[in-house]
Design a protein around this motif. Structure first.
Motif, PDB file in Angstrom:
ATOM      1  N   TYR A 130       0.575  -9.358  -0.880  1.00 31.42           N
ATOM      2  CA  TYR A 130       1.542 -10.345  -0.406  1.00 31.42           C
ATOM      3  C   TYR A 130       2.487 -10.785  -1.516  1.00 31.42           C
ATOM      4  CZ  TYR A 130      -1.460 -10.350   3.657  1.00 31.42           C
ATOM      5  OH  TYR A 130      -2.171  -9.958   4.781  1.00 31.42           O
ATOM      6  N   HIS A 131       2.510 -10.016  -2.607  1.00 28.60           N
ATOM      7  CA  HIS A 131       3.403 -10.292  -3.734  1.00 28.60           C
ATOM      8  C   HIS A 131       4.327  -9.084  -3.930  1.00 28.60           C
ATOM      9  CE1 HIS A 131       1.793 -14.062  -5.575  1.00 28.60           C
ATOM     10  NE2 HIS A 131       0.791 -13.762  -4.769  1.00 28.60           N
ATOM     11  N   PRO A 132       5.515  -9.120  -3.357  1.00 29.22           N
ATOM     12  CA  PRO A 132       6.429  -7.980  -3.447  1.00 29.22           C
ATOM     13  C   PRO A 132       6.751  -7.561  -4.874  1.00 29.22           C
ATOM     14  CG  PRO A 132       7.216  -9.569  -1.821  1.00 29.22           C
ATOM     15  CD  PRO A 132       6.071 -10.212  -2.541  1.00 29.22           C
ATOM     16  N   GLU A 133       6.673  -8.495  -5.810  1.00 27.36           N
ATOM     17  CA  GLU A 133       7.035  -8.155  -7.182  1.00 27.36           C
ATOM     18  C   GLU A 133       6.099  -7.108  -7.775  1.00 27.36           C
ATOM     19  OE1 GLU A 133       4.413 -11.898  -7.466  1.00 27.36           O
ATOM     20  OE2 GLU A 133       5.966 -11.079  -6.144  1.00 27.36           O
ATOM     21  N   VAL A 134       4.841  -7.063  -7.331  1.00 25.76           N
ATOM     22  CA  VAL A 134       3.917  -6.041  -7.820  1.00 25.76           C
ATOM     23  C   VAL A 134       4.422  -4.658  -7.426  1.00 25.76           C
ATOM     24  CG1 VAL A 134       1.568  -5.119  -7.631  1.00 25.76           C
ATOM     25  CG2 VAL A 134       1.927  -7.599  -7.817  1.00 25.76           C
ATOM     26  N   PHE A 135       4.878  -4.527  -6.202  1.00 27.18           N
ATOM     27  CA  PHE A 135       5.363  -3.246  -5.702  1.00 27.18           C
ATOM     28  C   PHE A 135       6.730  -2.900  -6.282  1.00 27.18           C
ATOM     29  CE2 PHE A 135       2.086  -4.761  -2.989  1.00 27.18           C
ATOM     30  CZ  PHE A 135       1.380  -3.626  -2.623  1.00 27.18           C
ATOM     31  N   GLU A 136       7.522  -3.909  -6.544  1.00 28.10           N
ATOM     32  CA  GLU A 136       8.820  -3.672  -7.201  1.00 28.10           C
ATOM     33  C   GLU A 136       8.614  -3.113  -8.610  1.00 28.10           C
ATOM     34  OE1 GLU A 136      10.651  -7.480  -6.943  1.00 28.10           O
ATOM     35  OE2 GLU A 136      11.010  -7.319  -4.778  1.00 28.10           O
ATOM     36  N   ARG A 137       7.586  -3.578  -9.294  1.00 27.95           N
ATOM     37  CA  ARG A 137       7.299  -3.054 -10.636  1.00 27.95           C
ATOM     38  C   ARG A 137       6.937  -1.566 -10.559  1.00 27.95           C
ATOM     39  NH1 ARG A 137       3.723  -8.384 -11.445  1.00 27.95           N
ATOM     40  NH2 ARG A 137       5.455  -9.808 -11.924  1.00 27.95           N
ATOM     41  N   ALA A 148       5.840   9.957 -10.291  1.00 28.32           N
ATOM     42  CA  ALA A 148       6.635  10.616  -9.246  1.00 28.32           C
ATOM     43  C   ALA A 148       6.540   9.847  -7.934  1.00 28.32           C
ATOM     44  CB  ALA A 148       6.163  12.043  -9.052  1.00 28.32           C
ATOM     45  N   HIS A 149       5.331   9.385  -7.601  1.00 28.33           N
ATOM     46  CA  HIS A 149       5.095   8.648  -6.360  1.00 28.33           C
ATOM     47  C   HIS A 149       4.010   7.613  -6.629  1.00 28.33           C
ATOM     48  CE1 HIS A 149       7.290  11.891  -4.367  1.00 28.33           C
ATOM     49  NE2 HIS A 149       6.492  12.741  -4.999  1.00 28.33           N
ATOM     50  N   TYR A 150       3.987   6.575  -5.814  1.00 32.49           N
ATOM     51  CA  TYR A 150       2.895   5.619  -5.964  1.00 32.49           C
ATOM     52  C   TYR A 150       2.323   5.240  -4.610  1.00 32.49           C
ATOM     53  CZ  TYR A 150       5.346   1.289  -4.540  1.00 32.49           C
ATOM     54  OH  TYR A 150       5.990   0.303  -3.837  1.00 32.49           O
ATOM     55  N   GLY A 151       1.064   4.825  -4.656  1.00 38.60           N
ATOM     56  CA  GLY A 151       0.369   4.404  -3.457  1.00 38.60           C
ATOM     57  C   GLY A 151      -0.661   3.352  -3.800  1.00 38.60           C
ATOM     58  N   VAL A 152      -1.595   3.140  -2.892  1.00 41.44           N
ATOM     59  CA  VAL A 152      -2.629   2.133  -3.108  1.00 41.44           C
ATOM     60  C   VAL A 152      -3.974   2.691  -2.681  1.00 41.44           C
ATOM     61  CG1 VAL A 152      -1.088   0.147  -2.824  1.00 41.44           C
ATOM     62  CG2 VAL A 152      -2.238   1.104  -0.821  1.00 41.44           C
ATOM     63  N   VAL A 157      -8.887  -2.731   5.822  1.00 49.79           N
ATOM     64  CA  VAL A 157      -7.822  -2.296   6.717  1.00 49.79           C
ATOM     65  C   VAL A 157      -6.638  -3.244   6.634  1.00 49.79           C
ATOM     66  CG1 VAL A 157      -7.209  -1.975   9.142  1.00 49.79           C
ATOM     67  CG2 VAL A 157      -9.358  -1.043   8.274  1.00 49.79           C
ATOM     68  N   GLU A 158      -6.899  -4.539   6.536  1.00 43.90           N
ATOM     69  CA  GLU A 158      -5.813  -5.522   6.391  1.00 43.90           C
ATOM     70  C   GLU A 158      -4.910  -5.166   5.219  1.00 43.90           C
ATOM     71  OE1 GLU A 158      -5.217 -10.027   4.603  1.00 43.90           O
ATOM     72  OE2 GLU A 158      -7.239  -9.360   5.167  1.00 43.90           O
ATOM     73  N   GLU A 159      -5.503  -4.775   4.113  1.00 48.80           N
ATOM     74  CA  GLU A 159      -4.724  -4.415   2.930  1.00 48.80           C
ATOM     75  C   GLU A 159      -3.897  -3.157   3.173  1.00 48.80           C
ATOM     76  OE1 GLU A 159      -8.169  -6.188  -0.088  1.00 48.80           O
ATOM     77  OE2 GLU A 159      -7.971  -4.038   0.249  1.00 48.80           O
ATOM     78  N   ALA A 160      -4.485  -2.189   3.859  1.00 48.72           N
ATOM     79  CA  ALA A 160      -3.770  -0.953   4.157  1.00 48.72           C
ATOM     80  C   ALA A 160      -2.551  -1.225   5.032  1.00 48.72           C
ATOM     81  CB  ALA A 160      -4.708   0.033   4.849  1.00 48.72           C
ATOM     82  N   LEU A 161      -2.737  -2.037   6.051  1.00 47.63           N
ATOM     83  CA  LEU A 161      -1.630  -2.344   6.959  1.00 47.63           C
ATOM     84  C   LEU A 161      -0.519  -3.101   6.240  1.00 47.63           C
ATOM     85  CD1 LEU A 161      -3.716  -3.320  10.099  1.00 47.63           C
ATOM     86  CD2 LEU A 161      -2.162  -1.369   9.908  1.00 47.63           C
ATOM     87  N   LYS A 162      -0.885  -3.996   5.349  1.00 51.48           N
ATOM     88  CA  LYS A 162       0.127  -4.739   4.601  1.00 51.48           C
ATOM     89  C   LYS A 162       0.834  -3.815   3.607  1.00 51.48           C
ATOM     90  CE  LYS A 162       2.502  -8.302   3.386  1.00 51.48           C
ATOM     91  NZ  LYS A 162       3.509  -8.849   4.331  1.00 51.48           N
ATOM     92  N   ILE A 164       1.556  -0.642   3.708  1.00 54.53           N
ATOM     93  CA  ILE A 164       2.531   0.309   4.237  1.00 54.53           C
ATOM     94  C   ILE A 164       3.790  -0.377   4.768  1.00 54.53           C
ATOM     95  CG2 ILE A 164       0.781   2.045   4.699  1.00 54.53           C
ATOM     96  CD1 ILE A 164       0.914   1.357   7.644  1.00 54.53           C
ATOM     97  N   GLU A 165       3.837  -1.696   4.706  1.00 57.33           N
ATOM     98  CA  GLU A 165       5.088  -2.386   4.999  1.00 57.33           C
ATOM     99  C   GLU A 165       6.095  -2.195   3.866  1.00 57.33           C
ATOM    100  OE1 GLU A 165       4.475  -6.476   5.920  1.00 57.33           O
ATOM    101  OE2 GLU A 165       3.157  -6.060   7.638  1.00 57.33           O
ATOM    102  N   TYR A 166       5.597  -1.845   2.673  1.00 54.22           N
ATOM    103  CA  TYR A 166       6.492  -1.580   1.545  1.00 54.22           C
ATOM    104  C   TYR A 166       6.968  -0.129   1.657  1.00 54.22           C
ATOM    105  CZ  TYR A 166       4.647  -5.947  -0.287  1.00 54.22           C
ATOM    106  OH  TYR A 166       4.298  -7.267  -0.431  1.00 54.22           O
ATOM    107  N   PRO A 167       8.258   0.098   1.810  1.00 60.08           N
ATOM    108  CA  PRO A 167       8.753   1.431   2.158  1.00 60.08           C
ATOM    109  C   PRO A 167       8.496   2.506   1.111  1.00 60.08           C
ATOM    110  CG  PRO A 167      10.575  -0.076   1.682  1.00 60.08           C
ATOM    111  CD  PRO A 167       9.343  -0.905   1.771  1.00 60.08           C
ATOM    112  N   ALA A 168       8.274   2.123  -0.151  1.00 57.72           N
ATOM    113  CA  ALA A 168       8.074   3.136  -1.188  1.00 57.72           C
ATOM    114  C   ALA A 168       6.610   3.549  -1.345  1.00 57.72           C
ATOM    115  CB  ALA A 168       8.615   2.640  -2.525  1.00 57.72           C
TER     116      ALA A 168
END
Length: 328
Positions: A130-137, A148-152, A157-162, A164-168
């Protein structure tokens, strides 16, 4: 070896991958020569996806992979690693730009590459999603060419669903096996819709689904199946998928009659996962060439009949679901 598109990355990967936790640490004594032989055997057989992490043996797993790939030369497999579990305590603040860069630089050195194929955040705390700045980094590190690519890699399941809301976010690694069915209810559909690769980890429930354990089986002191039975070191869901050991043994006996002729229970369990089209790659561990080749053999089994899938679902509903379904 059949392959699948790895999400939106433009890469294809083998449906059976190599989970490299066991060749690093936390699964009892490790023989590096056997680990190296297992990796060579798997790659010789057409496997081209390896999953590791910077904390598996404090980098030992990554360094073994680098050694094998240097010995082989030629085209490289897709190597995924993870970062974040080096934190002494899991906090959102710990996923700072500096920490992320330091962890990635260390993995680059361990793997002896200039760019990581895939960097996965390694089961960060739920609040991090729930902190977009982590994904922006992470996106900045992709832009700079370190990744080359990043994921989690997620626990819930709650974490997985959240995530994939980040497009990258290119991929999600999640526990999915005959003892952990919840990801198939909603997450898989959403991942397919967004073209997110799904990596199924802990596919054999820490070896329970190999059918080789019994009530008298004893694990070494440095094996997480001994020291993490109640989540003493990390999330208990990583050990036997969170299923109480005795319950798991009972479920295994109920599943044995479903094993196809000429196959093993472990191969049935892996083929069962591949029946779910949303799964891109399954990453069983292997510490010997024989284990690696047996895992790969699961992909050659014919599709499981509906009766087998229904029977496995019944075993889950009757024995396993009350212990795990709503927890993760």
């Amino acid at each position: 070896m059949r392959s699948s598109p790895f999400g939106r990355t433009g890469r294809n990967v083998s449906q059976i991958g190599f989970g490299a936790w066991a060749i690093g640490a936390a699964w009892g004594a490790v023989d590096d020569s056997e680990s190296v032989a297992a990796l060579h055997a798997a790659l010789d057989a057409g496997l081209d996806f390896i999953d590791t992490a910077d904390v598996y043996g404090d980098g030992h797993s990554e360094r073994l992979i680098a050694r094998v790939l240097k010995e082989r030369g030629g085209p490289r497999p897709f190597v995924a690693t993870k970062a974040g579990r080096r934190l002494p305590q899991q906090t959102v603040d710990g996923y700072s730009a500096q920490n992320l860069e330091d962890w990635i630089d260390r993995s680059l050195r361990n793997l002896e590459v200039e760019q990581l194929d895939l960097l996965q955040l390694h089961c960060p705390p739920t609040d991090a999603y729930y902190h977009p700045e982590v994904f922006e980094r992470m996106e900045r590190l992709v832009e700079r060419g370190k990744v080359a690519h990043y994921g989690v890699s997620v626990e819930r399941v709650e974490e997985a669903l959240k995530a994939i809301e980040y497009p990258a976010v290119a991929s999600v690694q999640i526990i999915f096996n005959m003892f952990r069915l919840r990801p198939a209810e909603l997450f898989f559909e959403q991942a397919r819709r967004r073209q997110v690769a799904v990596i199924a980890r802990v596919p054999l429930a820490s070896g329970l689904l190999s059918g080789k354990f019994g009530p008298d089986t004893r694990f070494q002191a440095d094996d997480h199946r001994q020291f993490n039975r109640k989540g003493e070191a990390f999330d208990v869901g990583e050990t036997f998928s969170g299923v109480p050991y005795e319950v798991g043994l009972e479920a295994v006996e109920a599943l044995r009659p479903l094993v196809p002729q000429g196959a093993t229970l472990a191969q049935l369990a892996l083929r069962w996962i591949l029946m779910h089209e949303a799964v891109t790659v399954v990453i069983p561990g292997a510490r010997t060439p024989q284990q690696a080749l047996a895992n790969i053999g699961a992909a050659q089994l014919p599709a499981l009949p509906e009766s087998t899938m229904a029977a496995a679902a019944e075993v889950y509903a009757r024995l396993i679901r009350p212990h795990v379904h709503q927890r993760w």
